[in-house]
Design a protein around this motif. Structure first.
Motif, PDB file in Angstrom:
ATOM      1  N   GLU A 135       0.848  -1.284   0.043  1.00 49.39           N
ATOM      2  CA  GLU A 135      -0.055  -0.052   0.133  1.00 49.39           C
ATOM      3  C   GLU A 135       0.963   1.356   0.039  1.00 49.39           C
ATOM      4  N   VAL A 136       2.087   1.176   0.793  1.00 52.10           N
ATOM      5  CA  VAL A 136       2.813   2.254   0.779  1.00 52.10           C
ATOM      6  C   VAL A 136       3.502   2.671  -0.554  1.00 52.10           C
ATOM      7  N   LYS A 137       3.710   1.597  -1.286  1.00 55.26           N
ATOM      8  CA  LYS A 137       4.507   1.496  -2.560  1.00 55.26           C
ATOM      9  C   LYS A 137       3.566   2.069  -3.734  1.00 55.26           C
ATOM     10  N   LYS A 138       2.177   1.680  -3.526  1.00 51.99           N
ATOM     11  CA  LYS A 138       1.315   2.006  -4.254  1.00 51.99           C
ATOM     12  C   LYS A 138       0.909   3.527  -4.408  1.00 51.99           C
ATOM     13  N   GLU A 139       0.997   4.000  -3.027  1.00 50.71           N
ATOM     14  CA  GLU A 139       0.789   5.348  -2.708  1.00 50.71           C
ATOM     15  C   GLU A 139       1.930   6.276  -3.326  1.00 50.71           C
ATOM     16  N   ALA A 140       2.993   5.761  -3.160  1.00 54.17           N
ATOM     17  CA  ALA A 140       4.316   6.528  -3.507  1.00 54.17           C
ATOM     18  C   ALA A 140       4.191   6.610  -5.202  1.00 54.17           C
ATOM     19  N   TYR A 141       3.826   5.367  -5.785  1.00 53.90           N
ATOM     20  CA  TYR A 141       3.835   5.295  -7.402  1.00 53.90           C
ATOM     21  C   TYR A 141       2.549   6.204  -7.768  1.00 53.90           C
ATOM     22  N   GLU A 142       1.541   6.384  -7.322  1.00 49.35           N
ATOM     23  CA  GLU A 142       0.520   7.166  -7.638  1.00 49.35           C
ATOM     24  C   GLU A 142       0.808   8.475  -7.539  1.00 49.35           C
ATOM     25  N   LYS A 143       1.429   8.668  -6.393  1.00 45.72           N
ATOM     26  CA  LYS A 143       1.832  10.398  -6.239  1.00 45.72           C
ATOM     27  C   LYS A 143       3.086  11.015  -7.371  1.00 45.72           C
ATOM     28  N   ALA A 144       3.987   9.697  -7.491  1.00 40.91           N
ATOM     29  CA  ALA A 144       4.906  10.079  -8.518  1.00 40.91           C
ATOM     30  C   ALA A 144       4.153  10.276  -9.984  1.00 40.91           C
ATOM     31  N   GLN A 145       3.125   9.635 -10.326  1.00 40.04           N
ATOM     32  CA  GLN A 145       2.400   9.643 -11.574  1.00 40.04           C
ATOM     33  C   GLN A 145       1.709  10.823 -11.635  1.00 40.04           C
ATOM     34  N   ALA A 146       1.186  11.488 -10.497  1.00 41.15           N
ATOM     35  CA  ALA A 146       0.285  12.654 -10.629  1.00 41.15           C
ATOM     36  C   ALA A 146       1.565  13.798 -10.678  1.00 41.15           C
ATOM     37  N   ASN A 147       2.429  13.651 -10.045  1.00 41.18           N
ATOM     38  CA  ASN A 147       3.493  14.660 -10.238  1.00 41.18           C
ATOM     39  C   ASN A 147       3.818  14.908 -11.501  1.00 41.18           C
ATOM     40  N   LYS A 148       4.197  13.614 -12.212  1.00 43.78           N
ATOM     41  CA  LYS A 148       4.752  13.663 -13.557  1.00 43.78           C
ATOM     42  C   LYS A 148       3.767  14.097 -14.574  1.00 43.78           C
ATOM     43  N   ASN A 149       2.527  13.719 -14.262  1.00 49.81           N
ATOM     44  CA  ASN A 149       1.303  14.058 -15.193  1.00 49.81           C
ATOM     45  C   ASN A 149       1.103  15.783 -15.139  1.00 49.81           C
ATOM     46  N   SER A 150       1.215  16.034 -13.736  1.00 50.84           N
ATOM     47  CA  SER A 150       0.972  17.776 -13.691  1.00 50.84           C
ATOM     48  C   SER A 150       2.082  18.622 -14.088  1.00 50.84           C
ATOM     49  N   GLY A 151       3.244  18.092 -14.642  1.00 50.27           N
ATOM     50  CA  GLY A 151       4.513  18.852 -15.175  1.00 50.27           C
ATOM     51  C   GLY A 151       5.591  19.058 -14.276  1.00 50.27           C
TER      52      GLY A 151
END
Length: 316
Positions: free
Chosen positions: A210-226
């Motif tokens: 769950e920790v890794k999933k949250e970290a991955y989703e946060k990284a993806q969100a940051n990547k897509n936001s620029g």
């Protein structure tokens, strides 16, 4: 009349050979087992929406693993599964003590009603261990055979990577029939494919995942936001006009009105721009949201003990 017609059709259907029958029986028992059904969103909803707790056997036959066992090729939908195949499968499933088949042989369900899903999941998790590291090309049946030396194995799951759903993560989830059997594994020193295995409770694996999933989703969100800027942050900046003589001049108070000059400079004729981050959802852990996903819950590949897997699909 309907029962007579169904009996005649069943008699005319070509029986499954013993190898196919064994695989089909194990697979369908797994679909409706405590190990799978509470987590299988699609199949559980289908059962709950049924008045008699039974679901279309043609639907079950259209699941990917069942298609493989039955030799059904190409795109197979429930209404395209041959009736003789459905009835042949029904005859095999009548052997099971955990399944219930309708009189006409066209529907299947559990023999016993499923208890509260959350309660069942808690019981299953208490007798499930997480074992790693395992080879990325490991076979389900090899994992099952290996842990069978420790007790009766109900099921094996091979979770996929959080960041790459195409590949097994290296940790297997092995469910035993009894909690004491699972606890006994913690005290053993086990070696698989030359590597010392780390054995831990499934709950620890789930928490780490769950920790890794949250970290991955946060990284993806940051990547897509620029450029990693937080979502919703408004960026403002001033353009500079660079004259031919090489000097730099702020394009703030002295706004450029010469469109041609701006074009030559490669800059827009604008004093300020803004950017709002946009978040795209990262791949989610599926709970099985479609019939194609019902062959193993979430992003895992799972089958009943003894079931043969063709390949590893489905986090460290």
């Amino acid at each position: 009349m309907a029962t007579t017609a169904a009996a005649a059709a069943a008699a005319a259907a070509t029986p499954l050979d013993e190898a196919k029958a064994r695989n089909v029986l194990r697979q369908v028992e797994f679909y409706f087992s405590d190990s799978n059904l509470p987590r299988d969103g699609f199949l559980r909803r289908t059962v709950e929406e049924s008045e008699d707790g039974l679901v279309s056997l043609a639907l079950i036959c259209s699941f990917s693993r069942m298609r493989s066992h039955l030799g059904l090729e190409g795109e197979v939908k429930p209404d395209t599964v041959p009736e003789e195949t459905v009835l042949a499968v029904a005859e095999v499933l009548r052997r099971s003590s955990s399944l219930r088949i309708s009189e006409d042989g066209k529907k299947v369900g559990r023999a016993k009603e499923l208890l509260e899903p959350d309660e069942v999941i808690e019981q299953v998790d208490s007798r499930t261990i997480a074992a790693s590291p395992l080879p990325y090309n490991v076979k389900l049946e090899d994992v099952e055979s290996f842990f069978a030396q420790c007790g009766k194995v109900n099921s094996v799951r091979l979770p996929r990577h959080v960041s790459d759903k195409r590949h097994f993560c290296g940790t297997a989830l092995v469910e035993f029939s009894e909690e004491d059997e699972a606890k006994g594994v913690y005290e053993k020193t086990l070696v698989f494919a030359g590597a010392d295995l780390e054995i831990r409770p499934k709950k620890e694996f789930d928490a780490e995942r769950e920790v890794k999933k949250e970290a991955y989703e946060k990284a993806q969100a940051n990547k897509n936001s620029g450029e990693g800027y937080p979502k919703g942050l408004i960026l403002a900046f001033k353009l500079k006009k660079i004259p031919a003589n090489g000097g730099a001049e702020q394009n703030g108070g002295d706004k450029v009105d010469d469109a041609e000059g701006a074009e030559k400079d490669g800059s827009a004729n604008t004093a300020e721009k803004s950017s709002i981050g946009h978040e795209d959802k990262a791949p989610e852990d599926k709970g099985v949201a479609s019939k194609e996903q019902s062959d193993g819950v979430e992003e895992t590949e799972g089958v009943a003990a003894g079931e043969t897997a063709q390949s590893v699909d489905k986090d460290c």
